[in-house]
Design a protein around this motif. Sequence first.
Motif, PDB file in Angstrom:
ATOM      1  N   PHE A 339      20.012   6.492  -6.500  1.00 44.84           N
ATOM      2  CA  PHE A 339      21.221   7.121  -5.978  1.00 44.84           C
ATOM      3  C   PHE A 339      20.948   8.226  -4.962  1.00 44.84           C
ATOM      4  CE2 PHE A 339      22.868   5.293  -9.921  1.00 44.84           C
ATOM      5  CZ  PHE A 339      24.051   4.740  -9.496  1.00 44.84           C
ATOM      6  N   ILE A 340      19.799   8.889  -5.005  1.00 50.63           N
ATOM      7  CA  ILE A 340      19.567  10.052  -4.147  1.00 50.63           C
ATOM      8  C   ILE A 340      18.452   9.804  -3.144  1.00 50.63           C
ATOM      9  CG2 ILE A 340      18.926  12.494  -4.137  1.00 50.63           C
ATOM     10  CD1 ILE A 340      20.238  12.751  -6.863  1.00 50.63           C
ATOM     11  N   ILE A 341      17.267   9.422  -3.652  1.00 49.06           N
ATOM     12  CA  ILE A 341      16.109   9.296  -2.757  1.00 49.06           C
ATOM     13  C   ILE A 341      16.318   8.165  -1.760  1.00 49.06           C
ATOM     14  CG2 ILE A 341      13.629   8.850  -2.677  1.00 49.06           C
ATOM     15  CD1 ILE A 341      13.392  10.164  -5.396  1.00 49.06           C
ATOM     16  N   ASP A 342      16.804   7.004  -2.231  1.00 48.11           N
ATOM     17  CA  ASP A 342      17.030   5.887  -1.310  1.00 48.11           C
ATOM     18  C   ASP A 342      18.108   6.210  -0.283  1.00 48.11           C
ATOM     19  OD1 ASP A 342      15.104   4.423  -2.546  1.00 48.11           O
ATOM     20  OD2 ASP A 342      16.463   3.113  -3.661  1.00 48.11           O
ATOM     21  N   PHE A 343      19.120   6.974  -0.692  1.00 45.56           N
ATOM     22  CA  PHE A 343      20.161   7.371   0.266  1.00 45.56           C
ATOM     23  C   PHE A 343      19.584   8.268   1.354  1.00 45.56           C
ATOM     24  CE2 PHE A 343      23.304  10.663   1.402  1.00 45.56           C
ATOM     25  CZ  PHE A 343      24.201   9.855   2.096  1.00 45.56           C
ATOM     26  N   ILE A 344      18.704   9.182   0.957  1.00 48.13           N
ATOM     27  CA  ILE A 344      18.085  10.071   1.962  1.00 48.13           C
ATOM     28  C   ILE A 344      17.183   9.271   2.888  1.00 48.13           C
ATOM     29  CG2 ILE A 344      16.519  12.013   2.252  1.00 48.13           C
ATOM     30  CD1 ILE A 344      17.577  13.104  -0.412  1.00 48.13           C
ATOM     31  N   PHE A 345      16.412   8.342   2.328  1.00 43.56           N
ATOM     32  CA  PHE A 345      15.500   7.544   3.167  1.00 43.56           C
ATOM     33  C   PHE A 345      16.267   6.626   4.122  1.00 43.56           C
ATOM     34  CE2 PHE A 345      11.790   7.842  -0.036  1.00 43.56           C
ATOM     35  CZ  PHE A 345      11.369   9.006   0.574  1.00 43.56           C
ATOM     36  N   LYS A 346      17.382   6.050   3.662  1.00 41.83           N
ATOM     37  CA  LYS A 346      18.172   5.205   4.547  1.00 41.83           C
ATOM     38  C   LYS A 346      18.845   6.006   5.651  1.00 41.83           C
ATOM     39  CE  LYS A 346      19.157   1.582   1.150  1.00 41.83           C
ATOM     40  NZ  LYS A 346      20.230   0.912   0.349  1.00 41.83           N
ATOM     41  N   SER A 347      19.209   7.227   5.336  1.00 40.14           N
ATOM     42  CA  SER A 347      19.847   8.072   6.346  1.00 40.14           C
ATOM     43  C   SER A 347      18.843   8.650   7.324  1.00 40.14           C
ATOM     44  CB  SER A 347      20.629   9.207   5.661  1.00 40.14           C
ATOM     45  OG  SER A 347      21.578   8.690   4.759  1.00 40.14           O
ATOM     46  N   CYS A 348      17.601   8.821   6.882  1.00 35.82           N
ATOM     47  CA  CYS A 348      16.556   9.405   7.743  1.00 35.82           C
ATOM     48  C   CYS A 348      15.388   8.417   7.821  1.00 35.82           C
ATOM     49  CB  CYS A 348      16.086  10.750   7.190  1.00 35.82           C
ATOM     50  SG  CYS A 348      17.407  11.955   6.940  1.00 35.82           S
ATOM     51  N   PRO A 349      15.381   7.541   8.812  1.00 38.21           N
ATOM     52  CA  PRO A 349      14.315   6.522   8.889  1.00 38.21           C
ATOM     53  C   PRO A 349      12.923   7.109   9.070  1.00 38.21           C
ATOM     54  CG  PRO A 349      16.189   5.933  10.270  1.00 38.21           C
ATOM     55  CD  PRO A 349      16.418   7.336   9.838  1.00 38.21           C
ATOM     56  N   LYS A 350      12.817   8.230   9.762  1.00 32.49           N
ATOM     57  CA  LYS A 350      11.481   8.821   9.970  1.00 32.49           C
ATOM     58  C   LYS A 350      10.891   9.305   8.657  1.00 32.49           C
ATOM     59  CE  LYS A 350      12.106  10.138  14.801  1.00 32.49           C
ATOM     60  NZ  LYS A 350      12.064  11.246  15.784  1.00 32.49           N
ATOM     61  N   LEU A 351      11.737   9.897   7.791  1.00 33.61           N
ATOM     62  CA  LEU A 351      11.245  10.302   6.476  1.00 33.61           C
ATOM     63  C   LEU A 351      10.809   9.082   5.653  1.00 33.61           C
ATOM     64  CD1 LEU A 351      13.824  13.045   5.412  1.00 33.61           C
ATOM     65  CD2 LEU A 351      11.454  13.383   6.090  1.00 33.61           C
ATOM     66  N   ARG A 352      11.551   8.000   5.807  1.00 32.14           N
ATOM     67  CA  ARG A 352      11.200   6.795   5.069  1.00 32.14           C
ATOM     68  C   ARG A 352       9.871   6.226   5.531  1.00 32.14           C
ATOM     69  NH1 ARG A 352      15.315   1.676   4.077  1.00 32.14           N
ATOM     70  NH2 ARG A 352      14.149   0.792   2.313  1.00 32.14           N
ATOM     71  N   GLN A 353       9.626   6.238   6.812  1.00 26.95           N
ATOM     72  CA  GLN A 353       8.365   5.710   7.331  1.00 26.95           C
ATOM     73  C   GLN A 353       7.167   6.563   6.937  1.00 26.95           C
ATOM     74  OE1 GLN A 353       8.877   5.317  11.534  1.00 26.95           O
ATOM     75  NE2 GLN A 353      10.442   3.684  11.360  1.00 26.95           N
ATOM     76  N   ARG A 354       7.408   7.808   6.565  1.00 25.24           N
ATOM     77  CA  ARG A 354       6.294   8.710   6.228  1.00 25.24           C
ATOM     78  C   ARG A 354       6.089   8.869   4.729  1.00 25.24           C
ATOM     79  NH1 ARG A 354       6.596  14.241   9.484  1.00 25.24           N
ATOM     80  NH2 ARG A 354       4.646  14.455   8.300  1.00 25.24           N
ATOM     81  N   PHE A 355       7.174   8.828   3.939  1.00 28.14           N
ATOM     82  CA  PHE A 355       7.055   9.196   2.527  1.00 28.14           C
ATOM     83  C   PHE A 355       7.479   8.093   1.558  1.00 28.14           C
ATOM     84  CE2 PHE A 355       7.865  13.167   4.868  1.00 28.14           C
ATOM     85  CZ  PHE A 355       6.699  13.850   4.544  1.00 28.14           C
ATOM     86  N   ASP A 356       8.152   7.052   1.999  1.00 29.04           N
ATOM     87  CA  ASP A 356       8.577   5.984   1.086  1.00 29.04           C
ATOM     88  C   ASP A 356       7.407   5.027   0.879  1.00 29.04           C
ATOM     89  OD1 ASP A 356       9.932   4.284  -0.509  1.00 29.04           O
ATOM     90  OD2 ASP A 356      11.466   3.708   0.942  1.00 29.04           O
ATOM     91  N   THR A 357       6.674   5.224  -0.213  1.00 28.02           N
ATOM     92  CA  THR A 357       5.455   4.451  -0.453  1.00 28.02           C
ATOM     93  C   THR A 357       5.724   2.953  -0.622  1.00 28.02           C
ATOM     94  OG1 THR A 357       4.454   6.381  -1.493  1.00 28.02           O
ATOM     95  CG2 THR A 357       3.402   4.272  -1.903  1.00 28.02           C
ATOM     96  N   PRO A 358       6.699   2.513  -1.428  1.00 30.16           N
ATOM     97  CA  PRO A 358       6.939   1.060  -1.521  1.00 30.16           C
ATOM     98  C   PRO A 358       7.314   0.435  -0.183  1.00 30.16           C
ATOM     99  CG  PRO A 358       8.010   2.192  -3.332  1.00 30.16           C
ATOM    100  CD  PRO A 358       7.538   3.244  -2.390  1.00 30.16           C
ATOM    101  N   TYR A 359       8.121   1.145   0.590  1.00 32.58           N
ATOM    102  CA  TYR A 359       8.506   0.620   1.910  1.00 32.58           C
ATOM    103  C   TYR A 359       7.307   0.526   2.835  1.00 32.58           C
ATOM    104  CZ  TYR A 359      10.682   0.473   6.529  1.00 32.58           C
ATOM    105  OH  TYR A 359      11.030   0.133   7.813  1.00 32.58           O
ATOM    106  N   ILE A 360       6.443   1.541   2.805  1.00 34.56           N
ATOM    107  CA  ILE A 360       5.243   1.545   3.664  1.00 34.56           C
ATOM    108  C   ILE A 360       4.320   0.395   3.273  1.00 34.56           C
ATOM    109  CG2 ILE A 360       3.175   2.852   4.271  1.00 34.56           C
ATOM    110  CD1 ILE A 360       4.851   5.402   3.900  1.00 34.56           C
ATOM    111  N   ILE A 361       4.133   0.196   1.958  1.00 40.87           N
ATOM    112  CA  ILE A 361       3.243  -0.879   1.506  1.00 40.87           C
ATOM    113  C   ILE A 361       3.799  -2.243   1.919  1.00 40.87           C
ATOM    114  CG2 ILE A 361       2.340  -2.035  -0.550  1.00 40.87           C
ATOM    115  CD1 ILE A 361       2.140   0.683  -1.892  1.00 40.87           C
ATOM    116  N   TRP A 362       5.093  -2.436   1.723  1.00 39.82           N
ATOM    117  CA  TRP A 362       5.681  -3.749   1.999  1.00 39.82           C
ATOM    118  C   TRP A 362       5.710  -4.058   3.492  1.00 39.82           C
ATOM    119  CZ3 TRP A 362       6.382  -7.899  -0.684  1.00 39.82           C
ATOM    120  CH2 TRP A 362       7.195  -8.909  -0.201  1.00 39.82           C
ATOM    121  N   THR A 363       6.063  -3.078   4.319  1.00 37.19           N
ATOM    122  CA  THR A 363       6.131  -3.331   5.764  1.00 37.19           C
ATOM    123  C   THR A 363       4.754  -3.507   6.390  1.00 37.19           C
ATOM    124  OG1 THR A 363       6.252  -0.930   6.115  1.00 37.19           O
ATOM    125  CG2 THR A 363       8.333  -2.165   6.076  1.00 37.19           C
TER     126      THR A 363
END
Length: 549
Positions: A339-363
């Motif tokens: 509910f919180i972390i994924d919403f922040i990552f979706k709203s801020c793509p740069k934060l997601r590319q730097r700190f979202d470990t599952p997303y970084i591994i999968w991409t």
Amino acid sequence: MLKRLDKIRFRGQRRDEFLDLAESPNTSDTECTDEVVMKPRMSIREPSEELSAGPGSFSAALQDDSRTDLNEVKGHLEIALLEKHFLQEELRKLKEESNVDSLKQELEKERCRRIELEQKVNDALRSRETLSNSFLKWLYDRFGVYIEDFRFQPEEKTVETDEPLSGKRLTENMRRLKRGFRPVTNFMRNLSALSSWYSVYTSAIAFIFYMYAAWHGWAIPMFLFLAILRLSLNYLISKGWRIQWSIVPEVSEPMEPSKEDLTVSEKFQLVLDVAQKAQNLFGKMANILEKIKNLFMWVQPELTQKLYVGLWVAFISSCLLPYKLLGFIIAVYAGIKFFIIDFIFKSCPKLRQRFDTPYIIWTNLPTDLQLKERSKVLHRIQSYSSRSSLSAAAPLGVSRDEDGGRYYSTKRGAFHEVFSLPESERPLTVCENGWRCCLINRDRRTPTDYIRNGVLYVTENYLCFESSSSRSGSSKRNKVIKLLDIKEIQKYKVLSVLPGSGMGISIATPSTQKPMVFGAMMHRDEAFDAIFTQYNKILGVATAASPET
């Protein structure tokens, strides 16, 4: 008669030797002497001697002879009677000594006892068999159906016959697959809407209820209750109730025209669209499976290492922490993450590319196709580096993206060198490998200049066509078109007699009298969308900058 009596062998002594029957000894069958046998012969010879004495005494001799014969017969009868008497005595003595009668009686008793025992045993076996049979019959009647299910039988291998290729069946199967995936896609869309806070009130209520249930340890009962509620709603819907609840409004799909109204070309285009969708779907599924396989096979060690460390942390935590506390931590973290972390990552793509470990591994996980292309590029880099004596940062035939650390090259050399462009110009992500096509320049009349086979690229400002017949050091047959110089871009059908909407793109420029056509493109729609989008983007930037100047 004398000869017959002479042949009889007597077992005992003659009658004249036994003066008294009571005093006569018991003789056996083997106690016959030669004397007893020889005396009758001597008595037979005496009459012959008397006959030879004279004829006058012949009648007296006959009378004496007949008397002697009778006496002899009588003696033999007496001897036979005596022998019978002796034999009976011996038999009686033997019977007394051996107790044959008592043995016969005991044998008869034992035989009767054996018969009784056999009868008892048979009766017991019959009673036992009847009990066992009745018990087995009761078991079979009660549990026979279940016992038959556990009977081992060889597995029957049924070979399904493959249906022949049919455009109608392919289209129908794709529609069935789409309808089958519709509930899953709707569920995923609703989850994504909850995570993205599409409806603030709905997401807030769901977050509060979930965190309350997770705090009190009711996360699993809550999910089970939601599943029961969903099944209950589906039951009411199947009974005719109109119940529609969705966070995201459902997208209405366009009505498909009836097959009777379609022409031959439209039917052919429909088959092509279905084949393209099937190709893209199979490609996505293959990419997912290949990424999972490469993640576990240490193809990218730095990515698999993160998974390895995470599994060790989870294993140690499960061994040390109690399950109630561990479940509480997992439930709370899942709620905050969703509910919180994924919403922040979706709203801020740069934060997601730097700190979202599952997303970084999968991409960053490569597919087998990307690994194959990467090996080709590395092989090409090594070949160019071995030929070149320059110590540049990027080898000959390769241009480097400084931000992403990626290399771009063509079959003829470095991308910017082949087309004589600045180093900042590089293919877009959608066309890193280009689109195979043929350039039809209708201003030229010679066949060699009229049609050229090659690859089409799109950069930020240019549309580049690399001819496959151009030499490595020459770029005369290559074509570079500035996006701002394009007057018109549209889909094109080279031959109107062919079914479908065509496989070409028509581009008009001021330097050509007739529009140039890039035909025979397998991914024509994808290429047209990319070129048209980039063209509108450059045109919008140019129009926005013109008033300022």
